[in-house]
Scaffold this active site. Structure first.
Site, PDB file in Angstrom:
ATOM      1  N   ARG A   1       0.836  -1.202   0.000  1.00 60.21           N
ATOM      2  CA  ARG A   1       0.000   0.000   0.000  1.00 60.21           C
ATOM      3  C   ARG A   1       0.867   1.247   0.000  1.00 60.21           C
ATOM      4  O   ARG A   1       0.538   2.237  -0.661  1.00 60.21           O
ATOM      5  CB  ARG A   1      -0.947   0.008   1.198  1.00 60.21           C
ATOM      6  CG  ARG A   1      -1.842   1.244   1.242  1.00 60.21           C
ATOM      7  CD  ARG A   1      -2.897   1.155   2.309  1.00 60.21           C
ATOM      8  NE  ARG A   1      -4.085   0.443   1.855  1.00 60.21           N
ATOM      9  CZ  ARG A   1      -5.169   1.022   1.358  1.00 60.21           C
ATOM     10  NH1 ARG A   1      -5.221   2.334   1.214  1.00 60.21           N
ATOM     11  NH2 ARG A   1      -6.212   0.320   0.984  1.00 60.21           N
TER      12      ARG A   1
ATOM     13  N   GLU B   1      -9.499   7.066   7.781  1.00 65.17           N
ATOM     14  CA  GLU B   1      -8.042   7.038   7.644  1.00 65.17           C
ATOM     15  C   GLU B   1      -7.423   8.236   6.914  1.00 65.17           C
ATOM     16  O   GLU B   1      -6.407   8.779   7.369  1.00 65.17           O
ATOM     17  CB  GLU B   1      -7.632   5.748   6.927  1.00 65.17           C
ATOM     18  CG  GLU B   1      -7.943   4.505   7.721  1.00 65.17           C
ATOM     19  CD  GLU B   1      -7.572   3.242   6.965  1.00 65.17           C
ATOM     20  OE1 GLU B   1      -6.793   2.449   7.498  1.00 65.17           O
ATOM     21  OE2 GLU B   1      -8.071   3.072   5.835  1.00 65.17           O
TER      22      GLU B   1
END
Length: 1353
Positions: free
Chosen positions: A903, A1285
């Site tokens: 990621r 997030e």
């Protein structure tokens, strides 16, 4: 018979919430928190840390003074206060002031309705701190709120809504109207700006008045606060004076507790028990007992002895009994400052200023001045000032009587050792008045300004010859520079007779370096920084005194310049200002439809009253056992033997479990099957479970666990850092990602620069530690597990493997979790599985709640990363090529680090195009606890690296970083690193809006002007855009499920696959159902999350829970509505209840399952660059301004403006709360939160005393959040976007604002603007990155020439 023995009481009498408690069986080891939770079952008071550092356990204690007839209310940490010390007192807990059944107190209601409670675990402590303040002052000032809340931490909210809630009680801080206060404020209704900043006018095109709102709550709806309706202090405590006049004696299995009434009895007890500990608040001993496993068989509390609690004023100064609390000391000092001439109270002013930064209010209410001295901490905040002031101590013993000694360099003879004899007690402390020619100041530097222990502190005093600037005496006392507080005696003697001028400063600085030398391996580390601080303090003191002398003598002593005056200014926080801007719901939307409205979190009221149930609040089961872990104590070693024989001999211990009890492959667990339930042969980090002891209660289990003996044989090497892993070639894997032709593009670039940056790890620090209760069932091997888990199906799966039973016989449940942030996805499984083994074997319930130090040691956190990069770019700042290598510190198992690394790589580009990129990710295998998922999952590290490249290019080209950012910024239609075409890309909209709202250009001019006129204070400004890929990279996780029941009374019960961890998920699910079913939210209920209701769930993580489960809830509700439509058509004027009853009578099912899978997502092949890893993207931007103190490294965030594109918000209150909370967590990540390990792999930062998350005063003083108007997202429920997030990434704006400020300091020193700054930007890193005349005096040791005390992750 000793004096007073006939009045000795062995029965504890006190009141809790107005109820009288009498108990003859008191164990002196019991804390008040233990008694409240385990004996009285008042579980609203929470255990967060066990060391008085988080405030979750705050309660109010009330005391009636027989002598004065006054009533005193004060907050304390119940986790430290001994219940034995509550005799004759009244305790009030959160349950005692209000409930949802009987009515809420105004404090409870306001914190809930102002959206100040998310996970809710900290909320009862917040409520009780504020409640105590109101009992002392019904209309307090904002400064009092600041004072009372310093001992409370929150990991979820970012504090702003808590401040908003409590400011409504104040006389001076009630929330101003949104905007600048003008009726035509541009931020609310105009199309252009109406204000100026530092003389510059700007045009700010914004919103139409009718479209936006800035009101998340309305104070007019708050319940009025009526002080006359408060709980009455128990009258019995006023009339039964004997409770205050009784000597107490309580005996337990291991400890005796005495509370004598007279000095003679105290001295007699100390003579009989010279090893006894004298305690007042138990703030030091309590920590030693809990975390250092000390046992003190005799405790003596002198709180009723008048000689030790009195404050006496004499001609020479102030004499304080050793048991005077620090809060009482503050009051005494304030009274003296008011009543005495200024020159006599300079030492009192210095002490008062130091006490501002001394711990939290709860600790100051309990801790005594005598304890602060006698514990001998080398970083005591008070001792350096007392030592330099000429304070004297009176010691007393039965045999030798009293003696006076100076508190000087001879008092402490070693680490926590002093010259007092074993049978002596400290009777009092005398602090002399200062004189006209005498000046004294105190200094302290800590990791965090509020409620933190010192790195270095100092007390400095100078006495001049009468009417001159010639030094007659100089006292220089420092803490944090040796095993004891020390005095720089050589410097002190050498400077006597010198004039107070620059030559004294130079001479004194050079001498101090010799006096205060530190070995490079000195405990505490930060050696160069600590040495620099001593000189910085001396420099600040020199300037302060020079300024006073210039006012007094007027004989040519140079007055302070404006810049010098700023250097010595005391820090005072500005009152928090904030604004939250969001789009109103469309005109015509039904009032019944809650979507888009700022709805209060559905559990907030229960959380504020302590009624909300967390796992450890579940009542005890019959025959329940408690488990205590035996963790590995070596980082890399072979287990030779495990001997539990001494442990199982302890009465109440039932059994010890280890690898012997889990045969073969059943012991193998972990997301990559590379861990064990119990380590069998070789430990690979400190904190791995070797076994558990199960016993009748927590104390017995934990005592027994310490008796288990594990014999090790060390294995080399011990790999701690990524650099170690690179050297040893210790990798789990290597992952390449390539786009274009970076090698050839680099060769043709106008410029090429290289760099390296390290970004540290981060501890989750959820307030509720990992907790689990396992209840075996009688039939067929069934088992029920209550766990503070974000991933119930994952837990269920491994239970099935370890116990070898079908999934269908395992029910994992949770009502709510007290914070998770990714840390309770996989790592909580390692906590729960050993309990399942024990419960299954014993066929008895087993419970555990990890201590804070255990949780931090064993569960891992955010991955530290090292990045090496090379960038090619054009003369005008256009990126042409990037070559990057990143190294992730994975820990001792793979866990999620591979996914975190991927990621990071896929989000490395952040908001910027680059046609030619090569990124190689390495996952390092180290001997640390396995790092794991953490909010934003690799993206924060990647964005910090990318912004480092952007800012370095800008420094190289000598242009504003914004020029480089805008030159390379993505737009709709561009393809990202993972080959996704950006749809509805609003980066530039967010960017332009935040620059306008944040008035970037005007503030840039102001910052530059400030920096030109200041050398030692600098400001910095930075703007950062973000792009965040939303969703799980593995497509099979992109699913959600729901189960909806409609009952015949019209009430609705929803179950779905997500876990409530404070993010407001259940609230949003109810909102979705309310819209579809067209009924009020009050008719809809969510009880819990359980795998027996919705199976095969995914982890509640990656900001996907609302997207996935919301669509599933919508699907189920639409099915039910479709079934009801015929009945609604037949009876259009009927009610919801009518339609439901009719459908039931017609045998129509009113239960439906819902399911959703995100369309068009597919797992991404990182080599072929095929697939769609993300459902959509979230965009945003922030501007932050900071100020740093170049002499100490302190920083303040002056202002942050945020604009986020979150589509069409489902609930602006919850979404803005998530933005602010995530930003605050990110702010901590890039500035304060630093993980430290020993070279042997032992974690050194294991609690709030050593690991610092942001507190109330660390958030921006001005914080403005705007939700982008007119945005939509067709790929999520009701056009919303996941928001938990992405905002964390915006904290990069604070980091690069700090770097911008440092750049100015370096420019003043003639240094290049291109320099390395690793994250976090701690005070140490900031100070040492600002070279000056002080740092040039300090030589750095050669790398490799010493063994560092700690390694920073």
């Amino acid at each position: 018979m000793p004096d007073g023995q006939e009045t000795i009481s062995k029965t504890l009498v006190f009141f809790v919430n107005g109820k009288k408690i009498e108990d003859e069986r008191i164990d002196p080891e019991w804390t008040l928190l233990f008694y409240l939770r385990k004996k009285l079952r008042l579980c609203g008071t929470k255990l967060g840390c066990g060391e008085g550092g988080c405030g979750a356990c705050t309660v109010m204690v009330s005391r009636y003074s027989v002598r004065t007839g006054k009533l005193f209310h004060y907050s304390v940490n119940a986790c430290l206060a001994l219940v034995a010390s509550m005799h004759g007192l009244a305790v009030t807990t959160v349950e005692g002031i209000g409930s949802t059944r009987t009515g809420l107190h105004a404090v409870q209601e306001r914190i809930a309705r102002a959206h100040g409670s998310q996970c809710g675990f900290c909320t009862p402590g917040m409520v009780m701190s504020m409640y105590t303040l109101l009992r002392n002052d019904p209309v307090p000032a904002m400064t009092q709120i600041d004072e009372y809340m310093t001992g409370n931490l929150c990991r979820c909210t970012g504090y702003r809504p808590i401040v908003d809630a409590f400011r409504s009680f104040t006389s001076d801080g009630r929330q101003a109207p949104p905007g600048c206060g003008r009726k035509d404020c541009c931020q609310l209704n105009g199309k252009t700006a109406n204000g100026t900043l530092n003389g510059t006018d700007e045009v700010l095109p914004l919103y139409e008045e009718s479209d936006i709102s800035a009101a998340l709550h309305d104070e007019a709806d708050f319940k009025p606060y009526d002080p006359s309706q408060e709980i009455i202090f128990p009258p019995e405590l006023k009339v039964c004076k004997e409770w205050q006049l009784q000597e107490l004696e309580f005996s337990g299995p291991r400890v005796k507790f005495y509370r004598p009434l007279t000095l003679s009895r105290l001295l007699q007890l100390k003579s009989l028990h010279p090893e006894a500990k004298i305690i007042v608040g138990n703030t030091e001993v309590g920590v030693e007992v809990r975390f250092k496993h000390k046992l003190y068989p005799v405790l003596i509390n002198p709180s009723q002895i008048s000689q030790l609690t009195s404050v006496t004023i004499s001609d020479s100064g102030l004499t304080l009994g050793a048991s005077v609390t620090l809060s009482s000391l503050e009051d005494a000092l304030k009274n003296q400052i008011k009543s005495q001439p200024e020159h006599r109270t300079r030492v009192f002013s210095a002490l008062l200023e130091m006490l501002r930064w001394f711990a939290g209010k709860q600790i100051r209410n309990a801790a005594a001045i005598g304890g602060n001295i006698m514990t001998g901490s080398p970083i005591s905040d008070l001792v350096p000032l007392l030592m330099s002031s000429g304070a004297t101590l009176t010691l007393a013993s039965l045999e030798r009587g009293e003696r006076q000694i100076p508190l000087d360099q001879n008092f402490f003879v070693g680490y926590r050792r002093n010259t007092a004899l074993p049978d002596e007690i400290l009777l009092n402390v005398h602090i002399p008045y200062t004189h006209k020619d005498e000046y004294i100041l105190g200094y302290k530097q800590a990791r965090r300004r509020d409620d933190d222990i010192a790195i270095v502190n100092a007390g400095i005093r100078v006495i001049f010859e009468n009417g001159s600037n010639t030094v007659q005496r100089l006292d220089l006392a420092f803490g944090g520079m040796a095993p004891t507080t020390i005095m720089a005696t050589t410097t002190m003697k050498s400077l006597v007779g010198m004039k107070w001028d620059d030559s004294l400063l130079e001479t004194g600085s050079n001498l101090l370096l010799k006096d205060l030398d530190l070995h490079p391996s000195a405990p505490g580390g930060m050696v160069e920084y600590r040495r620099a601080l001593t000189l910085s303090f001396f420099f600040k003191f020199y300037l302060s005194v020079r300024g006073r002398l210039s006012e007094k003598l007027l004989n040519g002593i140079q007055p302070l310049t404006e810049e010098e005056q700023r250097i010595i200014e005391l820090h005072h926080d500005e009152m928090l200002e904030s604004m939250q801007i969001f789009q109103k719901v469309p005109h015509g939307q039904s009032q019944l439809d809650p979507i888009g409205r700022p709805i209060v979190h559905v559990s907030a009221l229960k959380q504020a009253t302590g009624e909300a149930i967390y796992v450890d609040d579940i009542p005890y089961c019959e025959s329940e056992l408690y488990a205590a872990f035996v963790f590995s104590e070596r980082a890399h070693a072979k287990i030779i033997s495990v001997d539990e024989s001494e442990a199982v001999k302890i009465d109440g211990v039932e059994r010890f479990f280890c690898a012997r009890d889990v045969p073969g492959d059943r012991n193998v667990i972990g997301s990559c099957l590379d861990e064990e339930v119990f380590v069998s042969e070789k430990v690979t980090c400190v904190g791995q479970p070797i076994g558990i002891v199960v016993a009748k209660d927590q104390a017995t289990a934990q005592m027994a666990a310490k008796r288990v003996r594990v014999l090790y044989e060390d294995i080399k090497p011990i790999i701690v850092t990524t650099q170690d892993a690179k050297r040893e070639k210790s990798f789990y894997g290597k992952y390449p990602l390539r786009q274009g032709e970076p090698e050839s593009a680099l060769r043709t670039s106008d410029h090429i620069i290289e760099g390296e940056m390290h970004v540290g790890g981060q501890e989750h620090f959820y307030l509720e530690t990992n907790t689990c209760l396992v209840v075996p069932k009688v039939e067929d091997g069934e088992i029920e597990v209550f766990a503070s888990s974000q991933y119930l199906t994952g837990l269920q799966t491994f239970i099935a493997k370890v116990l070898d039973i079908p999934l269908s016989r395992i029910n994992c449940r949770v009502k709510r979790v007290g914070g998770g942030f990714g840390g309770k996805i996989t790592r909580n499984i390692n906590v729960a599985l050993p309990l399942c083994v024990a419960a299954s074997h014993m066929q008895r319930p087993v419970r555990v709640m990890l201590n804070r130090d255990e949780d931090m040691t064993t569960t891992g956190g955010r991955n530290p990363f090292l990045c090496n990069w090379k960038a090619g770019f054009s003369k005008d700042g256009l990126l042409s090529a990037l070559e990057v290598e990143v190294y992730a510190n994975g820990g001792h198992s793979r866990d999620y680090t591979r996914h975190v690394t991927r990621r990071l790589m896929l989000n490395f580009d952040n908001a910027y195009r680059c046609a030619n990129i090569s990124i190689t990710g390495f996952v390092c295998k180290t001997n640390l606890p396995s790092n794991t998922a953490f909010r934003a999952f690799g993206a924060p590290q990647g964005i910090l690296f990318m912004e480092n490249i952007i800012s370095t290019i800008a420094s190289f080209l000598k242009v504003d970083p914004n020029f480089v950012r805008e030159r390379n910024m993505y737009a709709t239609g561009d393809k990202t690193l993972c080959s996704m075409t950006l749809e509805l890309c609003t980066i530039r909209q967010c960017w332009n809006e935040v620059l306008e709202k944040g008035r970037y250009q005007a503030r840039r001019i102001h910052v530059d002007k400030f920096n030109r006129t200041n050398r030692h204070k600098k400001r910095g400004l930075s703007a950062v855009p973000i792009k965040y890929g939303q969703g799980y990279e593995a497509h099979f996780h992109m699913k959600g499920g729901a189960l909806v029941h409609v009952y015949t009374d019209g009430s609705v019960l929803i179950s779905h696959g997500g876990v409530e961890i404070g993010q407001g998920l259940h609230t949003k699910m109810i909102q979705v159902a309310s819209r579809v079913l067209r009924i009020p939210m009050e008719k809809i209920y969510i009880a819990e999350t359980g795998v027996d209701k919705v199976p095969n769930t995914v982890a509640t993580a990656a900001s996907t829970a609302t997207d996935l489960n919301g669509m599933a809830v919508k699907d189920a509700c639409e099915k039910i509505m479709a079934r009801l439509e015929p009945f609604m058509a037949l009876n259009p004027k009927g009610s919801w209840e009518d339609w439901v009853k009719t459908a039931d009578h017609e045998r129509v099912s009113l239960s439906a399952t819902g399911f959703y899978k995100a369309p068009d997502v597919s797992s991404f092949d990182i080599v072929k660059k095929e697939g769609r890893p993300y459902n959509y993207h979230v965009f945003g931007a922030a501007v932050s301004e900071v100020e740093i103190d170049c002499l100490t490294g302190n920083h303040s965030v002056l202002q942050t403006d945020i604009v986020m594109d979150i589509g069409e918000t489902l609930n602006p209150a919850i979404d803005i709360g998530q933005i602010e909370g995530a930003f605050a967590q990110g702010l901590g990540y890039v500035t304060l939160e630093e993980l430290c390990y020993s070279p042997e792999g032992v974690m050194l930062t294991r609690g709030p005393s050593t690991y610092k998350i942001p507190s109330f005063h660390d958030i921006p003083r001005k914080l403005n959040v705007s939700l982008l108007r007119g945005s939509a997202n067709p790929r999520a429920v009701y056009s919303s976007k996941g928001i938990g997030e992405p905002p964390l990434l915006l904290a990069a704006s604070v980091f690069y604002a700090i770097k911008d400020a440092i750049s100015s300091a370096r420019a003043d020193a003639g240094l290049d603007g291109v320099f390395r700054l690793d994250s976090p930007a701690t005070a140490e890193r900031i100070r040492m990155a600002c070279p000056d005349f002080i740092t040039r005096k300090i030589k750095s040791p050669e790398p490799g020439s010493f063994k560092p005390w700690c390694l920073k992750m």
